[in-house]
Motif scaffolding. Structure first.
Motif, PDB file in Angstrom:
ATOM      1  N   THR A 332       0.949  -1.267   0.129  1.00  0.00           N
ATOM      2  CA  THR A 332       0.143  -0.026  -0.120  1.00  0.00           C
ATOM      3  C   THR A 332       0.756   1.117  -0.004  1.00  0.00           C
ATOM      4  OG1 THR A 332      -0.081   0.078   2.358  1.00  0.00           O
ATOM      5  CG2 THR A 332      -1.731  -1.047   1.372  1.00  0.00           C
ATOM      6  N   GLY A 333       2.222   1.237   0.634  1.00  0.00           N
ATOM      7  CA  GLY A 333       3.080   2.340   0.672  1.00  0.00           C
ATOM      8  C   GLY A 333       2.747   3.028   2.111  1.00  0.00           C
ATOM      9  N   ILE A 334       1.645   2.643   2.672  1.00  0.00           N
ATOM     10  CA  ILE A 334       1.538   3.141   3.992  1.00  0.00           C
ATOM     11  C   ILE A 334       2.330   2.017   4.944  1.00  0.00           C
ATOM     12  CG2 ILE A 334      -0.109   3.957   5.831  1.00  0.00           C
ATOM     13  CD1 ILE A 334      -2.192   4.120   3.323  1.00  0.00           C
ATOM     14  N   GLU A 335       3.159   2.621   5.584  1.00  0.00           N
ATOM     15  CA  GLU A 335       4.408   1.608   6.344  1.00  0.00           C
ATOM     16  C   GLU A 335       3.372   0.862   7.526  1.00  0.00           C
ATOM     17  OE1 GLU A 335       8.445   1.829   8.844  1.00  0.00           O
ATOM     18  OE2 GLU A 335       7.850   3.395   7.445  1.00  0.00           O
ATOM     19  N   PRO A 336       2.845   1.598   8.281  1.00  0.00           N
ATOM     20  CA  PRO A 336       2.244   0.741   9.494  1.00  0.00           C
ATOM     21  C   PRO A 336       1.023  -0.141   8.980  1.00  0.00           C
ATOM     22  CG  PRO A 336       1.912   3.123   9.909  1.00  0.00           C
ATOM     23  CD  PRO A 336       2.481   2.930   8.579  1.00  0.00           C
ATOM     24  N   VAL A 337       0.508   0.057   7.817  1.00  0.00           N
ATOM     25  CA  VAL A 337      -0.497  -0.758   7.131  1.00  0.00           C
ATOM     26  C   VAL A 337       0.218  -1.907   6.586  1.00  0.00           C
ATOM     27  CG1 VAL A 337      -2.412  -1.053   5.287  1.00  0.00           C
ATOM     28  CG2 VAL A 337      -2.234   0.926   6.628  1.00  0.00           C
ATOM     29  N   ASP A 338       1.307  -1.635   6.033  1.00  0.00           N
ATOM     30  CA  ASP A 338       1.999  -2.977   5.175  1.00  0.00           C
ATOM     31  C   ASP A 338       2.781  -3.755   6.207  1.00  0.00           C
ATOM     32  OD1 ASP A 338       1.534  -2.181   2.626  1.00  0.00           O
ATOM     33  OD2 ASP A 338       3.262  -1.021   2.402  1.00  0.00           O
ATOM     34  N   ALA A 339       3.197  -3.213   7.265  1.00  0.00           N
ATOM     35  CA  ALA A 339       3.847  -3.845   8.547  1.00  0.00           C
ATOM     36  C   ALA A 339       2.735  -4.820   8.997  1.00  0.00           C
ATOM     37  CB  ALA A 339       4.509  -2.893   9.618  1.00  0.00           C
ATOM     38  N   ALA A 340       1.553  -4.358   9.366  1.00  0.00           N
ATOM     39  CA  ALA A 340       0.397  -5.294   9.704  1.00  0.00           C
ATOM     40  C   ALA A 340      -0.047  -6.233   8.939  1.00  0.00           C
ATOM     41  CB  ALA A 340      -0.712  -4.179  10.195  1.00  0.00           C
ATOM     42  N   HIS A 341       0.010  -6.085   7.558  1.00  0.00           N
ATOM     43  CA  HIS A 341      -0.282  -6.963   6.598  1.00  0.00           C
ATOM     44  C   HIS A 341       0.808  -8.209   6.629  1.00  0.00           C
ATOM     45  CE1 HIS A 341      -3.028  -4.236   4.289  1.00  0.00           C
ATOM     46  NE2 HIS A 341      -3.551  -4.542   5.502  1.00  0.00           N
ATOM     47  N   HIS A 342       1.994  -7.791   6.690  1.00  0.00           N
ATOM     48  CA  HIS A 342       3.076  -8.941   6.900  1.00  0.00           C
ATOM     49  C   HIS A 342       2.920  -9.611   8.021  1.00  0.00           C
ATOM     50  CE1 HIS A 342       6.234  -8.091   3.738  1.00  0.00           C
ATOM     51  NE2 HIS A 342       6.137  -6.919   4.090  1.00  0.00           N
ATOM     52  N   GLN A 372      -5.081  -6.852  19.125  1.00  0.00           N
ATOM     53  CA  GLN A 372      -3.986  -5.795  19.388  1.00  0.00           C
ATOM     54  C   GLN A 372      -3.839  -5.340  17.895  1.00  0.00           C
ATOM     55  OE1 GLN A 372      -0.765  -5.648  17.537  1.00  0.00           O
ATOM     56  NE2 GLN A 372      -0.313  -3.732  18.160  1.00  0.00           N
ATOM     57  N   GLN A 373      -4.060  -6.018  16.799  1.00  0.00           N
ATOM     58  CA  GLN A 373      -3.924  -5.515  15.539  1.00  0.00           C
ATOM     59  C   GLN A 373      -5.323  -4.561  15.150  1.00  0.00           C
ATOM     60  OE1 GLN A 373      -3.496  -7.385  11.711  1.00  0.00           O
ATOM     61  NE2 GLN A 373      -1.182  -7.186  12.078  1.00  0.00           N
ATOM     62  N   CYS A 374      -6.413  -4.970  15.644  1.00  0.00           N
ATOM     63  CA  CYS A 374      -7.488  -4.169  15.396  1.00  0.00           C
ATOM     64  C   CYS A 374      -7.566  -2.947  16.077  1.00  0.00           C
ATOM     65  CB  CYS A 374      -8.763  -5.030  15.894  1.00  0.00           C
ATOM     66  SG  CYS A 374      -9.070  -6.468  14.556  1.00  0.00           S
ATOM     67  N   ALA A 375      -7.037  -2.941  17.189  1.00  0.00           N
ATOM     68  CA  ALA A 375      -6.934  -1.773  18.331  1.00  0.00           C
ATOM     69  C   ALA A 375      -6.038  -0.844  17.818  1.00  0.00           C
ATOM     70  CB  ALA A 375      -6.753  -2.446  19.637  1.00  0.00           C
ATOM     71  N   SER A 376      -4.883  -1.163  17.084  1.00  0.00           N
ATOM     72  CA  SER A 376      -4.173  -0.276  16.708  1.00  0.00           C
ATOM     73  C   SER A 376      -4.208   0.154  15.121  1.00  0.00           C
ATOM     74  CB  SER A 376      -2.324  -0.873  16.767  1.00  0.00           C
ATOM     75  OG  SER A 376      -2.290  -2.119  16.158  1.00  0.00           O
ATOM     76  N   PRO A 379      -8.102   2.184  13.969  1.00  0.00           N
ATOM     77  CA  PRO A 379      -8.309   3.534  14.100  1.00  0.00           C
ATOM     78  C   PRO A 379      -7.484   4.342  13.497  1.00  0.00           C
ATOM     79  CG  PRO A 379      -8.370   2.225  16.129  1.00  0.00           C
ATOM     80  CD  PRO A 379      -7.831   1.155  15.201  1.00  0.00           C
ATOM     81  N   TYR A 380      -6.186   3.817  13.177  1.00  0.00           N
ATOM     82  CA  TYR A 380      -5.363   4.600  12.399  1.00  0.00           C
ATOM     83  C   TYR A 380      -5.697   4.547  10.871  1.00  0.00           C
ATOM     84  CZ  TYR A 380      -0.894   5.307   9.685  1.00  0.00           C
ATOM     85  OH  TYR A 380      -0.093   6.054   8.916  1.00  0.00           O
ATOM     86  N   GLU A 381      -6.189   3.780  10.446  1.00  0.00           N
ATOM     87  CA  GLU A 381      -6.551   3.819   8.959  1.00  0.00           C
ATOM     88  C   GLU A 381      -7.919   4.750   8.820  1.00  0.00           C
ATOM     89  OE1 GLU A 381      -5.640  -0.619   7.039  1.00  0.00           O
ATOM     90  OE2 GLU A 381      -7.591   0.166   7.597  1.00  0.00           O
TER      91      GLU A 381
END
Length: 466
Positions: A332-342, A372-376, A379-381
């Protein structure tokens, strides 16, 4: 000319003007009536709802290349065994029959705010913008209307007909295609192709109504319907299979009760069939088929089990034996999102390996990870979407809420001492696979593209920007 003659001439002139004005008014009214008739006639070919989606006030405002993106539920329906039925009729009888059938279905779809995009012979393609619930209620109502229509056919000495309906939800592009002299409205997107495949799959399982996990997870009131997990479908050209669900609200009361009573047994059997654990699957399918021989999907799976025992031929997707790998197209190019997907991919692969080897699973740790994934992440997205005026932010957040509700329902089962831990793990891995294929690798990337396009447009409007 004397005074009386002048007055008469003036009066005659006024009468002529009045007569001309009257003719003009009559001609204007006739032109308006003709225009209204023309508009009404065109509305039968291009629905007003479609014009509204294209932000056109009338058919004359529609231009080649007009397009708009929407999230919709797409419905495909088709008459089963239409070819042999058609061959028994003359061309004129064919048209009469098709129009008789379609005239029964069109008002039902309209009542549920569906837009009939096109008729393809005996098939119908319809769009529902007001949500998956409206689409599913419309599909159920179509099957109920079909029963009424078939009662009339039988009274007239004709055989009843059967139809298959497939529903899938997702992002689509609605627009006009063609050339200068001939254009047509169309709907393009993976969601459309998957809906068509679901309709085709109704023939495999001898069931009239199938929905995808995309539609199931988009329902506001899933408990209002009778459904059961029926299979995983691998679509040509798509890396990830999707989950199929049979909706049996229109089955006769006895069959509906049976499918409701045996739902857990049936779904466990399907899971074990996909795991090639026929010793666990076979007795469950046998119980379903013995309890109600009219349960055709159970009988189909029984045959598959016997075929596997005899030939080792398996109809499953074997997806758990192939680790899910990160691809550039997921980025996606959005670092926190890509890290969560990894991280999610790693957990999916770990869970799949445990299921395949029938190893113990730490559900507490798995659900803690998801929480933990959903909680962080969620809301960020959602904050980013609001900041960038993402037009599908509400729909995106709706998917977040449904995912949380689904994994928490499984968490409750685990906490309450679910007897079949391997089956629960299989359901969980399917939830995660479906979530990754439909949301993480599609919806999240859709939002990321919106962010990139918005940034590009903003840069282009800054004086001197390159």
């Amino acid at each position: 000319m004397n005074e009386k003659q002048n007055a008469a001439a003036l009066s005659s002139g006024e009468d002529d003007i009045q007569a001309i004005l009257h003719k003009v008014i009559i001609a204007h009214q006739q032109a308006l009536a003709l225009l209204q008739q023309t508009e009404t006639a065109y509305s039968r070919l291009v629905p007003h709802q479609l014009l509204s989606l294209l932000q056109a006030r009338s058919i004359v405002d529609v231009k080649l290349g007009d397009q708009v993106e929407r999230k919709m539920t797409i419905l495909f329906s088709d008459i089963r065994d239409f070819t042999p039925l058609s061959e028994s009729m003359t061309p004129a009888e064919n048209f009469e029959f098709i129009n008789s059938y379609l005239s029964q279905m069109e008002p039902v779809i309209s009542r549920h705010h569906g837009i009939i995009d096109k008729y393809i012979g005996d098939a119908i393609m319809a769009l529902f913008e007001k949500g998956a619930d409206e689409a599913l209620r419309g599909a159920i109502a179509m099957l109920e209307r079909l029963a009424y229509y078939n009662a009339g056919r039988e009274r007239a000495g004709y055989r009843p007909i059967h139809i298959g309906i497939g529903l899938n939800s997702g992002m689509v592009m609605i627009g006009t295609v063609g050339g200068i002299n001939r254009m047509d409205s169309t709907v393009i997107g993976d969601a459309v192709n998957l809906a068509a495949r679901l309709e085709e799959a109704t023939k495999i399982y001898n069931t009239p109504l199938l929905i995808s996990h995309n539609t199931l997870y988009d329902l506001n009131t899933p408990d209002a319907y009778h459904f059961r997990f029926i299979d995983r479908l691998r679509v040509k050209g798509k890396a990830q299979p999707l989950s199929l669900y049979e909706v049996f609200d229109v089955d006769d009361p006895r069959l509906r009760r049976h499918k409701s009573d045996t739902r857990e047994d049936f779904e466990q059997a399907v899971a074990y069939y996909h795991l090639k654990d026929i010793a666990q699957a076979l007795p469950r399918f046998e119980r379903c088929a013995e309890h109600c021989p009219e349960d055709l999907p159970a009988r189909i799976y029984l045959e598959r089990c016997h075929e596997y025992q005899a030939t080792q031929h398996h109809y499953g997707t074997s997806e758990l034996s192939t680790p899910l790998l990160w691809k550039a197209e997921f980025q996606t190019g959005i670092e926190p999102v890509d890290a969560a997907h990894h991280a999610l991919i790693e957990r999916i692969n770990q869970l799949a390996a445990c299921i395949l080897h029938n190893e113990p699973i730490d559900f507490d740790e798995m659900f803690a990870f998801l929480q933990q994934q959903c909680a962080s992440l969620f809301p960020y997205e959602e904050k980013l979407m609001r900041e960038h005026d993402y037009p599908f932010a509400d729909s995106h957040a709706h998917e977040h809420r449904h995912f949380i509700a689904n994994y928490r329902a499984m968490q409750n089962q685990s906490c309450n001492g679910c007897k079949d831990q391997r089956y629960l793990a299989y359901r969980l891995v399917l939830l995660l696979l479906d979530w990754f294929s439909s949301h993480a690798s599609k919806a999240d990337r859709h939002f990321a593209r919106h962010m990139q396009n918005t940034a590009t447009r903003q840069t282009a409007t800054i004086p001197g920007a390159k």
